[in-house]
Design a protein around this motif. Structure first.
Motif, PDB file in Angstrom:
ATOM      1  N   TYR A 157       0.834  -1.202   0.000  1.00  0.00           N
ATOM      2  CA  TYR A 157       0.000   0.000   0.000  1.00  0.00           C
ATOM      3  C   TYR A 157       0.869   1.251   0.000  1.00  0.00           C
ATOM      4  CZ  TYR A 157      -3.565   3.421   1.299  1.00  0.00           C
ATOM      5  OH  TYR A 157      -4.403   4.514   1.313  1.00  0.00           O
ATOM      6  N   LYS A 158       0.850   1.976  -1.107  1.00  0.00           N
ATOM      7  CA  LYS A 158       1.524   3.273  -1.233  1.00  0.00           C
ATOM      8  C   LYS A 158       2.955   3.249  -0.695  1.00  0.00           C
ATOM      9  CE  LYS A 158      -2.543   6.259  -1.483  1.00  0.00           C
ATOM     10  NZ  LYS A 158      -2.237   6.704  -2.868  1.00  0.00           N
ATOM     11  N   GLY A 159       3.750   2.329  -1.231  1.00  0.00           N
ATOM     12  CA  GLY A 159       5.159   2.258  -0.870  1.00  0.00           C
ATOM     13  C   GLY A 159       5.456   1.420   0.356  1.00  0.00           C
ATOM     14  N   ASN A 160       4.422   0.979   1.063  1.00  0.00           N
ATOM     15  CA  ASN A 160       4.608   0.198   2.287  1.00  0.00           C
ATOM     16  C   ASN A 160       4.372  -1.279   2.018  1.00  0.00           C
ATOM     17  OD1 ASN A 160       4.924   2.387   4.400  1.00  0.00           O
ATOM     18  ND2 ASN A 160       2.990   2.984   3.453  1.00  0.00           N
ATOM     19  N   ILE A 161       5.131  -2.107   2.747  1.00  0.00           N
ATOM     20  CA  ILE A 161       4.931  -3.554   2.721  1.00  0.00           C
ATOM     21  C   ILE A 161       4.509  -3.978   4.118  1.00  0.00           C
ATOM     22  CG2 ILE A 161       5.999  -5.802   2.371  1.00  0.00           C
ATOM     23  CD1 ILE A 161       7.926  -4.536   0.429  1.00  0.00           C
ATOM     24  N   ILE A 162       3.288  -4.495   4.245  1.00  0.00           N
ATOM     25  CA  ILE A 162       2.723  -4.854   5.538  1.00  0.00           C
ATOM     26  C   ILE A 162       2.499  -6.369   5.560  1.00  0.00           C
ATOM     27  CG2 ILE A 162       0.813  -4.461   7.146  1.00  0.00           C
ATOM     28  CD1 ILE A 162       0.302  -1.835   5.436  1.00  0.00           C
ATOM     29  N   PRO A 163       3.123  -7.088   6.495  1.00  0.00           N
ATOM     30  CA  PRO A 163       2.908  -8.542   6.552  1.00  0.00           C
ATOM     31  C   PRO A 163       1.445  -8.869   6.819  1.00  0.00           C
ATOM     32  CG  PRO A 163       4.803  -7.886   7.885  1.00  0.00           C
ATOM     33  CD  PRO A 163       4.092  -6.618   7.499  1.00  0.00           C
ATOM     34  N   ALA A 164       0.920  -9.840   6.085  1.00  0.00           N
ATOM     35  CA  ALA A 164      -0.473 -10.256   6.264  1.00  0.00           C
ATOM     36  C   ALA A 164      -0.561 -11.663   6.863  1.00  0.00           C
ATOM     37  CB  ALA A 164      -1.232 -10.206   4.941  1.00  0.00           C
ATOM     38  N   SER A 165       0.285 -12.589   6.403  1.00  0.00           N
ATOM     39  CA  SER A 165       0.297 -13.928   6.987  1.00  0.00           C
ATOM     40  C   SER A 165       1.569 -14.653   6.588  1.00  0.00           C
ATOM     41  CB  SER A 165      -0.923 -14.739   6.537  1.00  0.00           C
ATOM     42  OG  SER A 165      -0.796 -15.123   5.178  1.00  0.00           O
ATOM     43  N   VAL A 166       1.952 -15.647   7.404  1.00  0.00           N
ATOM     44  CA  VAL A 166       3.103 -16.482   7.102  1.00  0.00           C
ATOM     45  C   VAL A 166       2.846 -17.876   7.665  1.00  0.00           C
ATOM     46  CG1 VAL A 166       4.319 -15.635   9.176  1.00  0.00           C
ATOM     47  CG2 VAL A 166       5.610 -16.780   7.352  1.00  0.00           C
ATOM     48  N   THR A 167       3.076 -18.888   6.839  1.00  0.00           N
ATOM     49  CA  THR A 167       2.879 -20.271   7.266  1.00  0.00           C
ATOM     50  C   THR A 167       4.029 -21.129   6.753  1.00  0.00           C
ATOM     51  OG1 THR A 167       1.575 -20.805   5.290  1.00  0.00           O
ATOM     52  CG2 THR A 167       0.356 -20.084   7.253  1.00  0.00           C
ATOM     53  N   SER A 168       4.357 -22.168   7.507  1.00  0.00           N
ATOM     54  CA  SER A 168       5.412 -23.087   7.096  1.00  0.00           C
ATOM     55  C   SER A 168       5.248 -24.410   7.828  1.00  0.00           C
ATOM     56  CB  SER A 168       6.796 -22.515   7.417  1.00  0.00           C
ATOM     57  OG  SER A 168       7.808 -23.493   7.223  1.00  0.00           O
ATOM     58  N   PRO A 169       5.483 -25.533   7.139  1.00  0.00           N
ATOM     59  CA  PRO A 169       5.459 -26.824   7.825  1.00  0.00           C
ATOM     60  C   PRO A 169       6.603 -26.968   8.823  1.00  0.00           C
ATOM     61  CG  PRO A 169       6.225 -27.077   5.562  1.00  0.00           C
ATOM     62  CD  PRO A 169       5.717 -25.679   5.688  1.00  0.00           C
TER      63      PRO A 169
END
Length: 417
Positions: free
Chosen positions: A350-362
């Motif tokens: 969003y407008k130059g920003n990177i915002i974490p939304a989710s992360v998953t890993s086995p």
């Protein structure tokens, strides 16, 4: 001026200002056949019409080498896995030079050339990157670097020389930013950027080429999801892609959302500070996603030590030391850390920003049962008292000792109140 004569000189040729004037200049001063070599590392339209231009200005032939796939897989991906950067700069120009120099040496050997020439300035980092690679692959090869001694000691003089020799240029004295473009990034230097007091004209039409400024990005957020296998990005938004395609895909999404614009004054290898503006939309997304996945898949000690290694890795790449034993050893270490870096990361742009939304890993090491503030049956909070007693024992012993010494001597010890 030049005294030594050569039969064949292979020139690292981009078709930009410096190398455009180098072809006739080298012929004038060395009397040699000039073989131009251009590397396609993703600069796109900059390669259009290059063969005709090179031959018209005096080259006997032009090689155009398609290095995009190799560049992405053998240079960019290992650096992503390492998390290597230099003063927040994501090394776009830096890791392109070693592969270009390697292939130029191959052409020089094939053609029986007795010298390699480049158009890097004596103030820049690229001269080091090119020449260290040449020394690695052809230690006996002569290198000609005219910027260190020729009379065309400014870009204005180069333009005048080009105009006098009817060399076509896509730039003028007024629009002469020094740029370097590849599939990973675009850099801008020179003109008004040379004064850090001047704001970078990122909202000026035509300045940015890989995307838009954050102000001009959409008012609605964009989500992107990236899959990694052992630290290697292999898919985006559910579609499997090779590294090259994935970078190009993320460049489009990132650029449209104003991602990856960096304005810094960096410390050059040669000792001076230099101001540059970099566009790295897809790369910035990949670094953010990879880092987020490592948060849940690397243990504390490995993660912290890897951060130290990442800084050194970035310095080596920036300083042109790609082919050194240390860089190779660091890559071996990095590869061992990536065994569990597999999973999916969703990011909100969003407008130059990177915002974490989710992360998953086995292989996630995160346990909600362990971390919860609610009642659980897997962690005895009373155990923390003994842990703190042992962990704080050195502090306690020191404090008791300081207090005893203060009582005996009457002197104040800083740690005793």
């Amino acid at each position: 001026m030049a005294e030594k004569k050569y039969n064949k000189i292979v020139l690292a040729y981009s078709g930009g200002l410096d190398t455009s004037v180098l072809i006739p200049w080298l012929k004038e001063h060395y009397g040699a056949e000039i073989i131009a070599v251009s590397a396609d590392v993703g600069q796109g339209a900059e390669l259009d019409g290059l063969e005709e231009k090179a031959k018209k200005t005096g080259a006997s032939k032009l090689y155009i080498l398609d290095l995009k796939k190799e560049f992405a897989e053998e240079y960019i991906v290992p650096t992503i896995k390492a998390g290597g950067e230099y003063e927040k700069y994501l090394l776009g120009t830096s890791f392109a030079r070693p592969i270009i120099a390697k292939r130029i040496v191959e052409i020089a050997k094939k053609e029986g050339a007795d010298a390699i020439a480049h158009g890097c300035t004596g103030k820049g980092n690229d001269q080091v990157r090119f020449e260290l690679a040449i020394k690695h692959f052809a230690p006996a090869m002569d290198v000609i670097a005219p910027w260190r001694f020729w009379e065309l000691d400014s870009r204005e003089k180069e333009i005048e020389y080009a105009e006098a020799h009817n060399i076509p240029l896509k730039i003028s004295k007024e629009t002469n930013y020094s740029k370097d473009k590849n599939l990973w990034h675009l850099s801008h230097e020179g003109l008004d950027l040379e004064d850090p007091a001047n704001e970078a004209p990122i909202n000026k039409e035509g300045f940015l080429e890989l995307g838009v400024s954050p102000e001009n990005a959409p008012d609605k957020a964009t989500y992107v999801e990236i899959h990694f296998e052992k630290g290697v990005p292999t898919a985006a938004d559910g579609k499997e892609m090779d590294a090259l395609s994935l970078i190009e895909y993320l460049n489009g999404i990132g650029g449209a959302n104003g991602i990856g614009i960096l304005d810094i004054v960096e410390n050059r290898l040669v000792g001076m500070k230099s101001r540059g503006v970099y566009e790295t939309p897809g790369g910035t997304i990949l670094y953010a996603a990879h880092s987020k996945l490592e948060e849940i898949t690397l243990d504390k000690e490995t993660s912290h030590f890897k951060a130290i290694a990442a800084q050194k890795f970035g310095e080596l790449v920036y300083n042109g030391q790609w082919y050194t034993p240390l860089r190779k050893a660091l890559s071996a270490f990095v590869d061992s850390t990536q065994e569990t870096v597999t999973g999916d990361v969703k990011l909100k742009l969003y407008k130059g920003n990177i915002i974490p939304a989710s992360v998953t890993s086995p292989y996630s090491l995160y346990s909600s049962g362990m971390a919860t503030f609610d009642e659980d049956d897997c962690y005895n909070q009373a155990d923390s008292a003994g842990f703190i007693n042992l962990y704080g024992l050195p502090l306690k012993v020191r404090a008791l000792n300081d207090a005893e010494l203060a009582a005996k001597t009457g002197k104040h010890f800083p740690d005793v109140e």
